[in-house]
Design a protein around this motif. Structure first.
Motif, PDB file in Angstrom:
ATOM      1  N   VAL A  22      36.582  41.924  34.453  1.00  0.00           N
ATOM      2  CA  VAL A  22      36.475  41.401  35.806  1.00  0.00           C
ATOM      3  C   VAL A  22      35.728  41.950  36.576  1.00  0.00           C
ATOM      4  O   VAL A  22      35.029  43.248  36.383  1.00  0.00           O
ATOM      5  N   GLN A  23      35.117  41.294  37.849  1.00  0.00           N
ATOM      6  CA  GLN A  23      34.253  41.720  38.856  1.00  0.00           C
ATOM      7  C   GLN A  23      35.123  42.346  40.088  1.00  0.00           C
ATOM      8  O   GLN A  23      34.540  43.048  40.874  1.00  0.00           O
ATOM      9  N   ASP A  24      36.295  41.750  40.381  1.00  0.00           N
ATOM     10  CA  ASP A  24      36.979  41.861  41.459  1.00  0.00           C
ATOM     11  C   ASP A  24      37.299  43.574  41.590  1.00  0.00           C
ATOM     12  O   ASP A  24      38.234  43.952  40.468  1.00  0.00           O
ATOM     13  N   TYR A  25      37.099  44.335  42.541  1.00  0.00           N
ATOM     14  CA  TYR A  25      37.216  45.744  42.558  1.00  0.00           C
ATOM     15  C   TYR A  25      37.728  46.349  43.804  1.00  0.00           C
ATOM     16  O   TYR A  25      37.249  45.760  44.927  1.00  0.00           O
ATOM     17  N   VAL A  26      38.833  46.980  43.711  1.00  0.00           N
ATOM     18  CA  VAL A  26      39.414  47.669  44.906  1.00  0.00           C
ATOM     19  C   VAL A  26      39.380  49.062  45.097  1.00  0.00           C
ATOM     20  O   VAL A  26      39.840  49.605  43.948  1.00  0.00           O
ATOM     21  N   ARG A  50      38.092  45.597  49.326  1.00  0.00           N
ATOM     22  CA  ARG A  50      37.768  44.714  48.416  1.00  0.00           C
ATOM     23  C   ARG A  50      36.303  44.197  47.901  1.00  0.00           C
ATOM     24  O   ARG A  50      35.842  43.812  48.800  1.00  0.00           O
ATOM     25  N   ALA A  51      35.908  44.488  46.790  1.00  0.00           N
ATOM     26  CA  ALA A  51      34.477  44.139  46.495  1.00  0.00           C
ATOM     27  C   ALA A  51      34.248  43.050  45.205  1.00  0.00           C
ATOM     28  O   ALA A  51      35.198  43.455  44.110  1.00  0.00           O
ATOM     29  N   LEU A  52      33.379  42.312  45.318  1.00  0.00           N
ATOM     30  CA  LEU A  52      33.047  41.402  44.020  1.00  0.00           C
ATOM     31  C   LEU A  52      31.925  42.221  43.318  1.00  0.00           C
ATOM     32  O   LEU A  52      30.805  41.849  43.994  1.00  0.00           O
ATOM     33  N   GLN A  96      46.792  45.034  42.463  1.00  0.00           N
ATOM     34  CA  GLN A  96      45.720  43.917  42.792  1.00  0.00           C
ATOM     35  C   GLN A  96      45.123  43.780  41.446  1.00  0.00           C
ATOM     36  O   GLN A  96      45.425  43.653  40.473  1.00  0.00           O
ATOM     37  N   MET A  97      43.787  43.429  41.387  1.00  0.00           N
ATOM     38  CA  MET A  97      42.634  43.243  40.514  1.00  0.00           C
ATOM     39  C   MET A  97      41.669  44.505  40.347  1.00  0.00           C
ATOM     40  O   MET A  97      40.820  44.519  40.618  1.00  0.00           O
ATOM     41  N   ARG A  98      42.397  45.465  39.811  1.00  0.00           N
ATOM     42  CA  ARG A  98      41.717  46.982  39.542  1.00  0.00           C
ATOM     43  C   ARG A  98      41.263  46.564  38.420  1.00  0.00           C
ATOM     44  O   ARG A  98      41.339  46.330  37.331  1.00  0.00           O
ATOM     45  N   VAL A  99      39.864  47.529  38.457  1.00  0.00           N
ATOM     46  CA  VAL A  99      38.809  47.338  37.226  1.00  0.00           C
ATOM     47  C   VAL A  99      38.939  48.738  36.629  1.00  0.00           C
ATOM     48  O   VAL A  99      38.643  49.656  37.311  1.00  0.00           O
TER      49      VAL A  99
END
Length: 383
Positions: A106-110, A148-150, A192-195
């Protein structure tokens, strides 16, 4: 860690500016406005770029041409860079540059930004027999601030690219040293959506031999965290690496866009003492530099009076002592050398005491503030 890189997220205006004392490797880019401005100086490896349109000074240690990266494997890891500001101001943005691994799903990074004050002293780790000297992050000034960054997917056609994420903020800071960190999630944290495949870009670049201006630490769990390193000395560990993290900040200085004018009241000085007016028993060296309200920078001098354990320093007039310094042998009491300092001045100064192993003990004063006395009965471990 081997680098895995990604495509650049957006195209930014770019201008290369070589610092006067360094080759083109110390170039930087203006991203907060159109590329119109001037270089305003370099201190301790930091390139400062002033935008004549925005009044923001951009500080960064990296040269923008990254050759390594840092990731996480455990719970959380935190990477920090130190910045020395010549005058008070307001931090208006923080920035970090990342690469996304080809395996990331995934691209969603926190991640988190944290701003710390500076703590400069020698610490002794009894369990590991390690001397930890020099600067490290101290009290939290702001954060953790979650961002949060894409991030774009890994681009096999452009594996050397990266993406920079900027976060707007507002934090008033005094002149002197502070630390900005990026706190990255590891495989052990679900939030959340951690990468598990993003890397913070780094330069394998020399910053300082005696006191590297970077630190890192690892969180082993919610209630367990390692010590800041790398400035340690021991029989087991080797010297610290030399690197610069892709962590940057923008500052609007109160004394003007360049922030290179005279100090404001309450500011620390960024001077570094270069002479040694006092040397005490055991080869303990004392040095001090000062800066006045007019911007005059000088070195303290000895010669009024000194013994093997104590001595006086003067700044402007040999007949007017400014600082009394003592380094006493307390080894038979608590296995430590003791340092006592009694200043009688309101001039900004940086005082350093070093031992034969290179361990550092410091005392500082802000401009216009009557300096405080200090008594440290655990300043240096006995040899």
């Amino acid at each position: 860690m081997a680098g895995c890189r990604l495509g650049l997220m957006i195209a930014l205006p770019f201008v290369v500016v070589a610092a006067p004392s360094e080759p083109a490797a110390l170039a930087t880019a203006l991203a907060d406005a159109q590329p119109v401005g001037r270089t305003v100086g370099e201190t301790g490896g930091i390139v400062a770029w002033e935008s004549s349109r925005s009044g923001v000074v951009r500080y960064q240690h990296d040269d923008g041409d990254f050759d390594a990266d840092e990731g996480v494997a455990g719970y959380v890891e935190e990477y920090a860079m130190r910045y020395d500001l010549s005058s008070a101001g307001t931090i208006v943005w923080l920035e970090a540059c990342f690469a996304l691994a080809h395996r990331a799903a995934v691209q969603d990074y926190v991640f988190d930004f944290v701003v710390y004050g500076d703590e400069t002293r020698t610490l002794w780790n009894e369990a590991n027999q390690i001397y930890d000297k020099g600067s490290r992050p101290g009290a939290v000034l702001k954060g953790p601030t979650t961002v949060r960054a894409l991030l774009p997917f890994y681009d096999r056609a452009n594996p050397g690219a990266y993406a920079c994420v900027r976060h707007s903020t507002e934090l008033t800071v005094a002149g002197g040293s502070l630390w900005v960190s990026v706190r990255m999630p590891g495989l052990g944290l679900v939030r959340q959506m951690r990468v598990s495949g993003a890397y913070l870009m780094t330069d394998k670049r020399f910053v300082s031999a005696q006191d590297p201006e970077w630190r890192e630490r690892e969180f082993y769990g919610p209630d367990s965290v390692s010590r800041w390193w790398p400035t340690f000395q021991s029989r087991v560990y080797g010297p610290p690496d030399r690197k610069a993290y892709a962590i940057r900040m923008g500052v609007v200085h109160e004394s003007g866009p360049s922030g290179l004018g005279p100090l404001s009241p309450g500011d620390y000085t960024n001077c570094h003492p270069t002479t040694t007016p006092l040397v005490f028993d055991g080869d303990y060296k004392v040095s001090l530099c000062y800066e006045t309200a007019k911007g005059e920078v000088g070195e303290a001098k000895g010669g009024i009076w000194a013994s093997g354990q104590s001595g006086l320093l003067w700044f402007f007039d040999r007949g007017n002592a400014e600082v009394l310094v003592k380094v006493l042998d307390g080894c038979s009491y608590n296995d430590r050398r003791w340092v006592f300092v009694a200043p009688v001045t309101d001039v900004a100064f940086n005082l350093h005491v070093t031992d034969s192993r290179g361990l550092l003990w410091t005392h500082r004063n802000r401009l216009g503030v009557t300096a405080q006395t200090r008594s440290d009965t655990s300043a240096f471990p006995c040899e």
